[in-house]
Write a protein that holds these residues in place. Structure first.
Motif, PDB file in Angstrom:
ATOM      1  N   GLU A  91      13.644  12.147 -17.518  1.00  0.00           N
ATOM      2  CA  GLU A  91      12.897  11.492 -16.444  1.00  0.00           C
ATOM      3  C   GLU A  91      11.675  12.324 -16.047  1.00  0.00           C
ATOM      4  N   LYS A  92      11.852  13.640 -15.942  1.00  0.00           N
ATOM      5  CA  LYS A  92      10.729  14.518 -15.601  1.00  0.00           C
ATOM      6  C   LYS A  92       9.624  14.431 -16.653  1.00  0.00           C
ATOM      7  N   ALA A  93      10.019  14.223 -17.906  1.00  0.00           N
ATOM      8  CA  ALA A  93       9.036  14.119 -18.987  1.00  0.00           C
ATOM      9  C   ALA A  93       8.286  12.792 -18.931  1.00  0.00           C
ATOM     10  N   GLY A  94       8.908  11.764 -18.324  1.00  0.00           N
ATOM     11  CA  GLY A  94       8.235  10.479 -18.216  1.00  0.00           C
ATOM     12  C   GLY A  94       8.984   9.315 -18.831  1.00  0.00           C
ATOM     13  N   LEU A  95      10.253   9.533 -19.199  1.00  0.00           N
ATOM     14  CA  LEU A  95      11.082   8.457 -19.756  1.00  0.00           C
ATOM     15  C   LEU A  95      11.916   7.817 -18.651  1.00  0.00           C
ATOM     16  N   LYS A  96      12.293   6.570 -18.829  1.00  0.00           N
ATOM     17  CA  LYS A  96      13.045   5.845 -17.808  1.00  0.00           C
ATOM     18  C   LYS A  96      14.465   5.561 -18.292  1.00  0.00           C
ATOM     19  N   CYS A  97      15.453   6.045 -17.543  1.00  0.00           N
ATOM     20  CA  CYS A  97      16.854   5.771 -17.881  1.00  0.00           C
ATOM     21  C   CYS A  97      17.228   4.406 -17.307  1.00  0.00           C
ATOM     22  N   VAL A  98      17.510   3.457 -18.185  1.00  0.00           N
ATOM     23  CA  VAL A  98      17.826   2.097 -17.721  1.00  0.00           C
ATOM     24  C   VAL A  98      19.331   1.879 -17.569  1.00  0.00           C
ATOM     25  N   VAL A  99      20.139   2.678 -18.253  1.00  0.00           N
ATOM     26  CA  VAL A  99      21.590   2.592 -18.092  1.00  0.00           C
ATOM     27  C   VAL A  99      22.203   3.909 -18.543  1.00  0.00           C
ATOM     28  N   LEU A 100      23.217   4.370 -17.785  1.00  0.00           N
ATOM     29  CA  LEU A 100      23.908   5.616 -18.111  1.00  0.00           C
ATOM     30  C   LEU A 100      25.405   5.368 -18.063  1.00  0.00           C
ATOM     31  N   ASN A 101      26.116   5.894 -19.040  1.00  0.00           N
ATOM     32  CA  ASN A 101      27.565   5.751 -19.077  1.00  0.00           C
ATOM     33  C   ASN A 101      28.221   7.126 -18.969  1.00  0.00           C
ATOM     34  N   GLU A 102      29.281   7.193 -18.162  1.00  0.00           N
ATOM     35  CA  GLU A 102      30.034   8.439 -17.998  1.00  0.00           C
ATOM     36  C   GLU A 102      31.442   8.084 -17.551  1.00  0.00           C
ATOM     37  N   ILE A 103      32.430   8.802 -18.070  1.00  0.00           N
ATOM     38  CA  ILE A 103      33.822   8.498 -17.751  1.00  0.00           C
ATOM     39  C   ILE A 103      34.345   9.283 -16.551  1.00  0.00           C
ATOM     40  N   ASP A 104      33.770  10.475 -16.293  1.00  0.00           N
ATOM     41  CA  ASP A 104      34.258  11.333 -15.212  1.00  0.00           C
ATOM     42  C   ASP A 104      33.799  10.781 -13.852  1.00  0.00           C
ATOM     43  N   LYS A 105      34.745  10.569 -12.948  1.00  0.00           N
ATOM     44  CA  LYS A 105      34.416   9.915 -11.676  1.00  0.00           C
ATOM     45  C   LYS A 105      33.511  10.774 -10.799  1.00  0.00           C
ATOM     46  N   TRP A 106      33.711  12.106 -10.843  1.00  0.00           N
ATOM     47  CA  TRP A 106      32.875  12.971  -9.994  1.00  0.00           C
ATOM     48  C   TRP A 106      31.448  13.026 -10.529  1.00  0.00           C
ATOM     49  N   ALA A 107      31.293  13.088 -11.829  1.00  0.00           N
ATOM     50  CA  ALA A 107      29.954  13.087 -12.420  1.00  0.00           C
ATOM     51  C   ALA A 107      29.251  11.771 -12.111  1.00  0.00           C
ATOM     52  N   CYS A 108      29.986  10.661 -12.178  1.00  0.00           N
ATOM     53  CA  CYS A 108      29.391   9.356 -11.850  1.00  0.00           C
ATOM     54  C   CYS A 108      28.925   9.327 -10.401  1.00  0.00           C
ATOM     55  N   GLN A 109      29.729   9.905  -9.513  1.00  0.00           N
ATOM     56  CA  GLN A 109      29.336   9.943  -8.111  1.00  0.00           C
ATOM     57  C   GLN A 109      28.075  10.788  -7.933  1.00  0.00           C
ATOM     58  N   THR A 110      27.995  11.888  -8.682  1.00  0.00           N
ATOM     59  CA  THR A 110      26.796  12.721  -8.651  1.00  0.00           C
ATOM     60  C   THR A 110      25.569  11.915  -9.062  1.00  0.00           C
ATOM     61  N   LEU A 111      25.685  11.182 -10.165  1.00  0.00           N
ATOM     62  CA  LEU A 111      24.566  10.371 -10.649  1.00  0.00           C
ATOM     63  C   LEU A 111      24.158   9.325  -9.620  1.00  0.00           C
TER      64      LEU A 111
END
Length: 416
Positions: A91-111
């Protein structure tokens, strides 16, 4: 520092491989000598100090820039996103994240807490279909784990990798059909199962229509990260595209722990105070005796034997044990648990592990990036992340590639 260091100790201190040091010995860059008592080939500490002065100059000019401006809005599908180190760097470089997948619930909450606008899919990747993004997203990324495959024939195919997370990565790449895909992993993937695992991955990407750029291990300290961490990068280019991908150029300046935790070029303030793990009383008493940049061999001999136990009599330098980091060097690679035995990374001045915010700084997360969950989970998320600045530098290389690719097309208009 001791007067003489073994090959392992010298390699760890300098941040180079043993093979590199052996080559340097032949080329006269850093010569090994015979230790007077044991007659083993070792390195003089004074020679290493002189060399490190050229490797880690305090005021080195860094005239390297990998910055490239995106000529369009390029979109990313991110798998195994963790706490968002790679995604934030892209994102800092200039790309856009349109969807992210993660299984860990705490990491998802962080995102979700840090980027409410990100579309975060929480759960096992195998339960999600990404065909909506077919021929729309420009990049699929994923830090899949290093799992061995079961070979069903002379050439490994996608079906042979079922049940592994690389299979899911390849499946999503096939569903999305982006111009380029990026996998990242630990350096150990090079030798995992005698190199067969990596070759299997390359074979699978070939089967689904992607040529793999020569795999490269990038050192984080070459890319504005104050940490001796390495990540293996696997880039796949769709076979209908004849454009060369170029890895980011290494920077001239190496950043240190001081750059991470104090106001300077990397951060505009000192690291904020935060909670952190603590050493048990016995370990603190031992580490109190270790000087900055020192480790277990700097302890009195009787304490060395007691603290190290059976490891005392084994070979190898074990330079990460009872290790106190110095202000003027990059941190050793962070570990999942900052207080566990045999992987100590002790604060230079205080006898304690690095705090959560210090961990995040060493991984180049901004102070505004908060981590969800209990403290142990926060440490785990930070440890597992791609350093943000490394992700940003890789992002510029991807943008450069995509700029060149779409320059050959009449237009690029995709709205999500």
């Amino acid at each position: 520092m001791k007067e003489y260091l073994s090959l392992s100790e010298a390699a760890e201190l300098i941040g180079k491989s043993k093979e590199t040091l052996r080559r340097w010995d032949k080329e006269g860059i850093l010569n090994a000598v015979r230790e007077p008592v044991s007659n083993y080939r070792v390195y003089k500490a004074s020679d290493i100090k002189a060399l490190m002065g050229s490797l880690f100059p305090e005021n080195a000019d860094d005239n390297v820039s990998n910055f490239v401006e995106a000529q369009a809005e390029y979109s990313v599908v991110e798998l195994f996103a963790g706490a968002g180190g790679l995604a934030l760097g892209l994102e800092k470089a200039g790309l856009k994240c349109v969807v992210l997948n993660e299984i860990d619930k705490w990491a998802c909450q962080t995102l979700k807490e840090n980027r409410p606008n990100w579309n975060v899919l929480e759960g096992d990747v195998k339960n999600f279909d990404f065909s909506f993004y077919k021929n729309k997203a420009d990049l699929v990324t994923g830090g899949f784990p290093c799992q061995a495959f079961s070979y069903a024939g002379k050439k490994l195919g996608l079906k042979d990798a079922r049940g592994t997370l690389f299979y899911e990565f390849a499946r999503v790449v096939q569903e999305v059909n982006p111009p380029v895909c990026l996998g990242e992993n630990v350096r150990g993937l090079l030798s995992h199962d005698k190199g067969k695992t990596l070759q299997g991955m390359i074979s699978i990407l070939d089967e689904i229509g992607y040529n793999v750029v020569p795999v490269k291990v990038l050192r984080a300290i070459d890319y504005r990260v104050p940490q001796k961490r390495e990540r293996l990068i696997l880039i796949g280019i769709r076979k209908d595209i004849d454009i060369k991908f170029e890895y980011p150029s290494p920077h001239n300046k190496t950043y240190t722990l001081k750059d991470a935790l104090k106001k300077g070029d990397l951060f505009d303030s000192d690291v904020p105070r935060s909670d952190g793990a603590k050493y048990p009383k016995y370990k603190k008493e031992v580490l109190d005796l270790v000087p900055p940049k020192g480790y277990w061999r700097d302890l009195p001999l009787d304490i060395q034997k007691e603290y190290m136990g059976g490891s005392f009599y084994l070979g190898g330098g074990k330079t990460g044990m009872a290790r106190r980091i110095g202000w003027d060097e990059p941190s050793l690679t962070l570990t999942c648990n900052p207080a566990q035995k045999q992987t100590e990374r002790c604060h230079p001045d205080e006898t304690r592990p690095f705090t959560v915010r210090e961990y995040a700084r060493i991984q180049t997360f901004p102070d505004s990036w908060m981590f969800a969950g209990p403290m142990a989970q926060q440490y785990k998320q930070i440890w597992n992340a791609v350093p943000v600045n490394l992700g940003e530098e890789i992002g510029y290389s991807l943008i450069k590639f995509l700029n060149e690719y779409y320059a050959t097309k009449s237009q690029k208009v995709v709205n999500f």
